[in-house]
Write a protein that holds these residues in place. Structure first.
Motif, mmCIF file in Angstrom:
data_model
loop_
_atom_site.group_PDB
_atom_site.id
_atom_site.type_symbol
_atom_site.label_atom_id
_atom_site.label_comp_id
_atom_site.label_asym_id
_atom_site.label_seq_id
_atom_site.Cartn_x
_atom_site.Cartn_y
_atom_site.Cartn_z
ATOM 1 N N TYR A 106 0.877 -1.114 -0.150
ATOM 2 C CA TYR A 106 -0.075 -0.011 -0.093
ATOM 3 C C TYR A 106 0.774 1.193 0.028
ATOM 4 O O TYR A 106 0.872 2.303 -0.866
ATOM 5 C CB TYR A 106 -0.950 0.101 1.268
ATOM 6 N N LYS A 107 1.730 1.396 0.759
ATOM 7 C CA LYS A 107 2.977 2.560 1.063
ATOM 8 C C LYS A 107 3.484 2.420 -0.301
ATOM 9 O O LYS A 107 3.695 3.760 -0.738
ATOM 10 C CB LYS A 107 3.508 2.597 2.013
ATOM 11 N N GLY A 117 3.822 12.096 -10.407
ATOM 12 C CA GLY A 117 3.641 13.324 -10.654
ATOM 13 C C GLY A 117 2.315 13.656 -9.852
ATOM 14 O O GLY A 117 1.820 14.622 -10.095
ATOM 15 N N LEU A 118 1.640 12.907 -9.300
ATOM 16 C CA LEU A 118 0.236 13.043 -8.920
ATOM 17 C C LEU A 118 0.461 13.512 -7.113
ATOM 18 O O LEU A 118 1.372 13.218 -6.366
ATOM 19 C CB LEU A 118 -0.357 11.758 -8.682
ATOM 20 N N THR A 119 -0.681 13.942 -6.706
ATOM 21 C CA THR A 119 -0.712 14.651 -5.333
ATOM 22 C C THR A 119 -1.688 13.485 -4.716
ATOM 23 O O THR A 119 -2.476 13.141 -5.461
ATOM 24 C CB THR A 119 -1.436 15.884 -5.294
ATOM 25 N N VAL A 120 -0.978 12.963 -3.767
ATOM 26 C CA VAL A 120 -1.750 11.779 -3.107
ATOM 27 C C VAL A 120 -2.206 11.796 -1.698
ATOM 28 O O VAL A 120 -1.175 12.358 -0.978
ATOM 29 C CB VAL A 120 -0.707 10.638 -3.146
ATOM 30 N N GLU A 121 -3.329 11.590 -1.425
ATOM 31 C CA GLU A 121 -3.869 11.698 0.206
ATOM 32 C C GLU A 121 -4.046 10.269 0.359
ATOM 33 O O GLU A 121 -4.660 9.300 -0.585
ATOM 34 C CB GLU A 121 -5.071 12.564 -0.067
ATOM 35 N N LYS A 122 -4.265 10.213 1.607
ATOM 36 C CA LYS A 122 -4.241 8.750 2.087
ATOM 37 C C LYS A 122 -5.333 8.442 3.301
ATOM 38 O O LYS A 122 -5.446 9.245 4.129
ATOM 39 C CB LYS A 122 -3.071 7.881 2.539
ATOM 40 N N GLY A 123 -5.749 7.179 3.423
ATOM 41 C CA GLY A 123 -6.474 6.511 4.637
ATOM 42 C C GLY A 123 -5.366 6.245 5.324
ATOM 43 O O GLY A 123 -4.246 6.693 5.560
#
Length: 149
Positions: A106-107, A117-123
């Motif tokens: 997952y990480k 190049g993406l902005t990534v947010e996570k749970g």
């Protein structure tokens, strides 16, 4: 490896009353690592997701990627995507990767998306999460590494 992509106008994840990740236009990705999955599959998924043309252009055709629209990605771990539901009435989850390997992949996957190049947010891996989304379309894509090209 499995992933469910949902094109969203906005999405967020809350754990114990605190928002751990939130995005506006982009993709909500539900991610599941299974036994035997490898880093190369996660890298491949990240590359495909970043370039998948599922956002509309000026003519209303799905012709733009999440990168093209400067969108973000919210990634939520979801081992239940590995459910074996065919026998009996209680799904089994033995195909899911072990918690330690699932969290590692997952990480790794989230990092691979950032490398694209993406902005990534996570749970939060393994937490009970409340996921909110405003599905845009709706557009939902199911990815499974076992599918042939």
């Amino acid at each position: 490896m499995r992933a469910v992509l949902q094109r969203v106008s906005e999405a967020s994840v809350t754990v114990d009353g605190d928002i751990t990740g939130a995005i506006e236009q982009g993709l909500l990705v539900l991610f599941c690592a299974e036994h035997g999955d490898i880093d190369d599959e996660a890298t491949y998924f990240a590359r495909k997701i970043s370039k998948m043309r599922i956002f509309t252009d000026d003519e209303g055709k799905m012709n733009r990627s999440v990168l093209d629209i400067n969108g973000s990605v919210l990634v939520v771990s979801q081992f239940t995507l590995a459910a074996n539901w065919k026998k009996g009435n209680r799904p089994g989850f033995s195909a899911a990767a072990s918690p330690a390997e699932g969290e590692r992949l997952y990480k790794f996957f989230c990092h691979a998306l950032k490398n694209e190049g993406l902005t990534v947010e996570k749970g939060i891996f393994g937490a009970h999460m409340d996921v909110r989304l405003l599905n845009d379309g709706p557009v939902t894509i199911v990815m499974d590494s076992k599918d042939s090209a």
